[in-house]
Design a protein around this motif. Structure first.
Motif, PDB file in Angstrom:
ATOM      1  N   UNK A  14       0.820  31.563  -0.327  1.00  0.00           N
ATOM      2  CA  UNK A  14       0.704  31.421   1.194  1.00  0.00           C
ATOM      3  C   UNK A  14      -0.346  31.117   1.564  1.00  0.00           C
ATOM      4  N   UNK A  15      -1.310  30.604   0.651  1.00  0.00           N
ATOM      5  CA  UNK A  15      -2.595  29.924   1.269  1.00  0.00           C
ATOM      6  C   UNK A  15      -2.349  28.445   1.679  1.00  0.00           C
ATOM      7  N   UNK A  16      -2.930  27.877   2.608  1.00  0.00           N
ATOM      8  CA  UNK A  16      -2.876  26.624   3.148  1.00  0.00           C
ATOM      9  C   UNK A  16      -3.684  25.777   2.136  1.00  0.00           C
ATOM     10  N   UNK A  60      -6.905  30.194   3.685  1.00  0.00           N
ATOM     11  CA  UNK A  60      -7.549  28.966   3.236  1.00  0.00           C
ATOM     12  C   UNK A  60      -8.317  29.509   1.979  1.00  0.00           C
ATOM     13  N   UNK A  61      -8.474  28.323   1.214  1.00  0.00           N
ATOM     14  CA  UNK A  61      -9.062  28.616  -0.227  1.00  0.00           C
ATOM     15  C   UNK A  61     -10.630  28.434   0.064  1.00  0.00           C
ATOM     16  N   UNK A  62     -11.342  29.481  -0.503  1.00  0.00           N
ATOM     17  CA  UNK A  62     -12.666  29.454  -0.371  1.00  0.00           C
ATOM     18  C   UNK A  62     -13.323  28.576  -1.690  1.00  0.00           C
ATOM     19  N   UNK A  63     -14.218  27.547  -1.381  1.00  0.00           N
ATOM     20  CA  UNK A  63     -14.802  26.729  -2.661  1.00  0.00           C
ATOM     21  C   UNK A  63     -15.706  27.558  -3.511  1.00  0.00           C
ATOM     22  N   UNK A 231       9.251  25.719  -5.921  1.00  0.00           N
ATOM     23  CA  UNK A 231       9.540  24.308  -6.693  1.00  0.00           C
ATOM     24  C   UNK A 231       8.423  23.244  -6.664  1.00  0.00           C
ATOM     25  N   UNK A 232       7.147  23.395  -5.615  1.00  0.00           N
ATOM     26  CA  UNK A 232       6.218  22.412  -5.520  1.00  0.00           C
ATOM     27  C   UNK A 232       5.045  22.658  -6.336  1.00  0.00           C
ATOM     28  N   UNK A 233       4.224  21.997  -7.015  1.00  0.00           N
ATOM     29  CA  UNK A 233       3.342  22.164  -7.639  1.00  0.00           C
ATOM     30  C   UNK A 233       2.119  22.651  -6.606  1.00  0.00           C
ATOM     31  N   UNK A 234       1.079  23.569  -6.952  1.00  0.00           N
ATOM     32  CA  UNK A 234       0.052  23.958  -6.105  1.00  0.00           C
ATOM     33  C   UNK A 234      -1.154  22.877  -5.869  1.00  0.00           C
ATOM     34  N   UNK A 235      -1.365  22.325  -5.036  1.00  0.00           N
ATOM     35  CA  UNK A 235      -2.397  21.356  -5.068  1.00  0.00           C
ATOM     36  C   UNK A 235      -3.677  22.010  -5.325  1.00  0.00           C
ATOM     37  N   UNK A 236      -3.953  23.270  -4.874  1.00  0.00           N
ATOM     38  CA  UNK A 236      -5.216  24.112  -4.776  1.00  0.00           C
ATOM     39  C   UNK A 236      -5.494  24.374  -6.209  1.00  0.00           C
TER      40      UNK A 236
END
Length: 253
Positions: A14-16, A60-63, A231-236
């Motif tokens: 669910x993360x952007x 969002x993804x925390x760096x 079905x999509x790869x996760x870019x994060x």
């Protein structure tokens, strides 16, 4: 000796695909306000995206900060000791796995003839280049470069120092032109199913944060970025998905 890293980890679907950390924003007793570079622009981008109810702290993804051990997974100790900030052209000068396309004001950049040899596709612009010519060349050369090579991943350095009035860029691109540029690059990647990582890079005017936020919102509205779908790869978590992927997108603010 192999080096271990815990820099990468799984993220909720669910993360952007937006990576950010508050430490990106540089402050030092208020002195940062005297610098021409807006050292807090990344926090402002996040603020604008929250105002638009596009993101929250939870989606969002925390760096994660890379330690020396993390860097040694891909770099040698000798490389780290010699790194002098000469740019990615020098870093990849003799690396045939890397294809560099660069668009720049030819009168001011790059002032390093040796490093310039690493640029495989040079798009040289004149002072004051405006939207029409600029966007035409973005589309033409993105397609040309991606017809010439088939990368596993695109790292897109999306600087805003091309904005009209920037003290260093010397070009005359409008806010709309910057938003459209990012859309053209993402569409070129999406058509070919190539994962893309966008870094927001330079830009020396206070209004660039709003433009970056508007561009991210436009990419979302155009269906070019969003949460991972089945079905999509996760870019994060997997920014180097193979050429057969559906074209993941990640924005590092």
């Amino acid at each position: 000796i192999p080096h271990h890293t815990e820099l990468y980890g799984s993220t909720p679907k669910t993360s952007l695909p937006i990576v950010y950390h508050s430490d990106y924003n540089i402050t030092f007793m208020g002195l940062e306000k005297l610098h021409p570079f807006d050292a807090g622009k990344w926090g402002k981008v996040i603020h604008f995206l929250k105002e638009e109810q596009f993101i929250t702290d939870e989606n969002i993804v925390e760096a994660r900060e890379a330690s020396e051990q993390d860097l040694l997974v891909t770099h040698t100790k000798r490389y780290l000791n010699r790194l002098k900030g000469n740019g990615h052209e020098r870093d990849f000068l003799d690396d045939q796995r890397v294809f560099i396309m660069d668009m720049y004001n030819r009168h001011i950049y790059p002032r390093d003839a040796y490093a310039k040899r690493a640029i495989k596709r040079r798009v040289e612009l004149d002072w004051g280049t405006e939207d029409s010519e600029y966007l035409q060349k973005v589309e033409l050369h993105c397609d040309g470069a991606l017809n010439e090579v088939r990368p596993d991943v695109i790292v897109y350095n999306a600087g805003t120092d091309i904005l009209d009035g920037d003290p260093l860029g010397g070009l005359s691109i409008s806010p709309h032109g910057i938003v459209k540029r990012d859309e053209l690059v993402f569409r070129a990647a999406r058509r070919r199913g190539i994962p893309i990582l966008m870094v927001t890079s330079g830009g020396y005017q206070k209004k660039t944060a709003r433009i970056i936020a508007d561009s991210i919102l436009n990419l979302h509205h155009q269906g070019l970025i969003g949460p991972e779908r089945e079905g999509l790869s996760s870019a994060a978590t997997s920014p180097t998905s193979g050429p057969g992927s559906s074209g993941s997108a990640l924005t590092a603010i």
